[in-house]
Design a protein around this motif. Structure first.
Motif, short mmCIF file in Angstrom:
data_model
loop_
_atom_site.label_atom_id
_atom_site.label_comp_id
_atom_site.label_asym_id
_atom_site.label_seq_id
_atom_site.Cartn_x
_atom_site.Cartn_y
_atom_site.Cartn_z
N THR A 64 0.83 -1.20 0.00
CA THR A 64 0.00 0.00 0.00
C THR A 64 0.87 1.25 0.00
O THR A 64 1.85 1.34 0.74
N ILE A 65 0.51 2.21 -0.83
CA ILE A 65 1.18 3.51 -0.86
C ILE A 65 0.46 4.42 0.12
O ILE A 65 -0.68 4.83 -0.11
N GLU A 66 1.10 4.72 1.20
CA GLU A 66 0.50 5.46 2.31
C GLU A 66 -0.21 6.73 1.86
O GLU A 66 0.31 7.52 1.09
N GLY A 67 -1.44 6.89 2.34
CA GLY A 67 -2.19 8.12 2.11
C GLY A 67 -2.93 8.18 0.80
O GLY A 67 -3.78 9.05 0.60
N SER A 68 -2.63 7.25 -0.12
CA SER A 68 -3.21 7.34 -1.46
C SER A 68 -4.35 6.36 -1.71
O SER A 68 -5.14 6.54 -2.63
N GLY A 69 -4.39 5.29 -0.93
CA GLY A 69 -5.37 4.24 -1.17
C GLY A 69 -4.98 3.34 -2.34
O GLY A 69 -5.73 2.45 -2.71
N GLN A 70 -3.80 3.57 -2.92
CA GLN A 70 -3.34 2.78 -4.05
C GLN A 70 -2.29 1.78 -3.59
O GLN A 70 -1.75 1.88 -2.48
N SER A 71 -2.00 0.80 -4.43
CA SER A 71 -1.00 -0.21 -4.09
C SER A 71 -0.16 -0.53 -5.31
O SER A 71 -0.53 -0.23 -6.45
N VAL A 72 0.98 -1.16 -5.06
CA VAL A 72 1.90 -1.51 -6.14
C VAL A 72 2.67 -2.76 -5.71
O VAL A 72 2.99 -2.94 -4.53
N ARG A 73 2.96 -3.63 -6.68
CA ARG A 73 3.70 -4.86 -6.38
C ARG A 73 5.20 -4.61 -6.49
O ARG A 73 5.69 -4.13 -7.51
N LEU A 74 5.92 -4.97 -5.40
CA LEU A 74 7.35 -4.70 -5.32
C LEU A 74 8.07 -5.83 -4.61
O LEU A 74 7.45 -6.61 -3.87
N ALA A 75 9.38 -5.91 -4.81
CA ALA A 75 10.21 -6.81 -4.03
C ALA A 75 10.13 -6.41 -2.56
O ALA A 75 10.18 -5.22 -2.23
N ASP A 76 9.99 -7.38 -1.70
CA ASP A 76 9.90 -7.09 -0.26
C ASP A 76 11.22 -6.52 0.27
O ASP A 76 12.27 -6.64 -0.36
N LEU A 83 11.22 2.53 -2.63
CA LEU A 83 10.32 2.89 -3.74
C LEU A 83 8.98 3.42 -3.24
O LEU A 83 8.41 4.33 -3.85
N LEU A 84 8.50 2.89 -2.14
CA LEU A 84 7.25 3.41 -1.58
C LEU A 84 7.42 4.84 -1.08
O LEU A 84 6.50 5.65 -1.16
N ALA A 166 19.55 8.32 -21.21
CA ALA A 166 19.72 8.71 -22.61
C ALA A 166 18.43 8.48 -23.39
O ALA A 166 18.06 9.27 -24.26
N SER A 167 17.75 7.38 -23.08
CA SER A 167 16.41 7.12 -23.61
C SER A 167 15.43 7.39 -22.48
O SER A 167 15.16 6.51 -21.67
N PRO A 168 14.95 8.63 -22.35
CA PRO A 168 14.24 9.03 -21.13
C PRO A 168 12.90 8.33 -20.95
O PRO A 168 12.22 7.96 -21.91
N GLN A 169 12.55 8.18 -19.69
CA GLN A 169 11.22 7.72 -19.31
C GLN A 169 10.91 8.36 -17.96
O GLN A 169 11.27 7.84 -16.91
N GLU A 170 10.29 9.52 -18.01
CA GLU A 170 10.14 10.34 -16.81
C GLU A 170 9.19 9.76 -15.77
O GLU A 170 9.15 10.23 -14.64
N SER A 171 8.47 8.73 -16.13
CA SER A 171 7.60 8.04 -15.17
C SER A 171 8.39 7.03 -14.33
O SER A 171 7.87 6.52 -13.33
N HIS A 172 9.62 6.75 -14.71
CA HIS A 172 10.37 5.61 -14.18
C HIS A 172 11.30 5.99 -13.04
O HIS A 172 12.09 6.93 -13.14
N PHE A 173 11.22 5.21 -11.93
CA PHE A 173 12.15 5.32 -10.81
C PHE A 173 12.61 3.91 -10.47
O PHE A 173 11.80 2.99 -10.37
N GLU A 174 13.92 3.73 -10.27
CA GLU A 174 14.45 2.39 -10.04
C GLU A 174 15.49 2.40 -8.92
O GLU A 174 16.12 3.42 -8.64
N ILE A 175 15.65 1.24 -8.29
CA ILE A 175 16.77 1.05 -7.39
C ILE A 175 18.03 0.99 -8.24
O ILE A 175 18.15 0.16 -9.13
N ALA A 176 18.97 1.89 -7.98
CA ALA A 176 20.13 2.04 -8.86
C ALA A 176 21.29 1.14 -8.45
O ALA A 176 22.21 0.94 -9.25
N LEU A 177 21.27 0.60 -7.23
CA LEU A 177 22.38 -0.17 -6.71
C LEU A 177 21.96 -1.62 -6.47
O LEU A 177 20.77 -1.92 -6.34
N GLY A 178 22.93 -2.49 -6.38
CA GLY A 178 22.66 -3.91 -6.18
C GLY A 178 22.11 -4.22 -4.79
O GLY A 178 22.22 -3.40 -3.87
#
Length: 225
Positions: A64-76, A83-84, A166-178
């Motif tokens: 659950t994304i706090e305060g929004s009432g929405q949810s998203v599937r992610l690695a625990d 990401l939350l 270089a190939s932008p995707q402004e909607s995208h956020f990722e864990i950058a490190l291992g």
């Protein structure tokens, strides 16, 4: 007023006040949305790990994304914690998240750019992918970009934003490190502490404070060097 409402009011008020001070309200995005050169052909991602070296998952937990009432599937674990936090700050400081605004883990191996493989490991989110599609720049308003840059600096390089690719995707956020990188564990631990402490964390941050603006600028300079 409960704690959640108070945090939301503080975050929204801070962002609007900062934007007003900068003269950033009710103006056009940074630039008209312009296509960037990108290979749009889909290919199948092979291997057991995504581009950021996290293990590809057959399934992922719904968070659950706090305060929004929405949810998203992610690695625990740490990935979900970080990401939350990004999603919460978008919700509190940029715009309210609605149904289907946020996507996360997928089992489809069809990707058009390597960074999209990170959805396979549940270590990336896309916020409004149809509004900010692959290959297009300039979709964010200046005051929204201030918040994004503040988030990236706050998370000290643990998160990368698709708008910088270089190939932008402004909607995208990722864990950058291992998964074993100490920064990932350290930032996640900090965020968990904030969530347990009144007056800290998403909903209480003012990205337009001079010190935070300077910190975000300095961080961007380090990343670019």
């Amino acid at each position: 007023m409960n704690d959640l409402s108070r945090r939301r009011v503080l975050g929204t008020a801070g962002s609007l006040a900062g934007a007003a001070t900068l003269g950033l309200l009710d103006i056009a995005p940074v630039a008209a949305s312009t296509p960037a050169r990108t290979d749009q052909r889909a290919t199948s991602w092979r291997g057991s790990r995504s581009a950021n070296d996290w293990k590809i998952l057959a399934d992922a937990t719904s968070h659950t994304i706090e305060g929004s009432g929405q949810s998203v599937r992610l690695a625990d674990g740490d990935a979900a914690t970080v990401l939350l936090h990004v999603a919460r700050r978008f919700h509190y400081e940029i715009d309210q998240l609605r149904r289907k605004d946020v996507t996360g883990h997928t089992t489809s191996r069809r990707v058009r750019q390597p960074h999209q493989s990170n959805y396979l490991s549940g270590t990336a989110i896309s916020i409004r992918p149809y509004a900010y599609p692959l290959g297009v720049r300039g979709g964010l308003y200046p005051h929204q970009l201030v918040v994004v840059r503040d988030i990236l600096a706050e998370l000290d390089g643990v998160i990368s934003w698709g708008g910088d690719l270089a190939s932008p995707q402004e909607s995208h956020f990722e864990i950058a490190l291992g998964p074993s990188h100490p920064k990932v564990r350290g930032v996640a631990r900090k965020l968990r502490t904030w969530r347990e402490t009144p007056g800290l964390g998403a909903g209480t941050i003012n990205a337009f404070e001079p010190e935070r603006r300077a910190g975000a600028k300095a961080f961007r300079g380090r990343k670019a060097s």
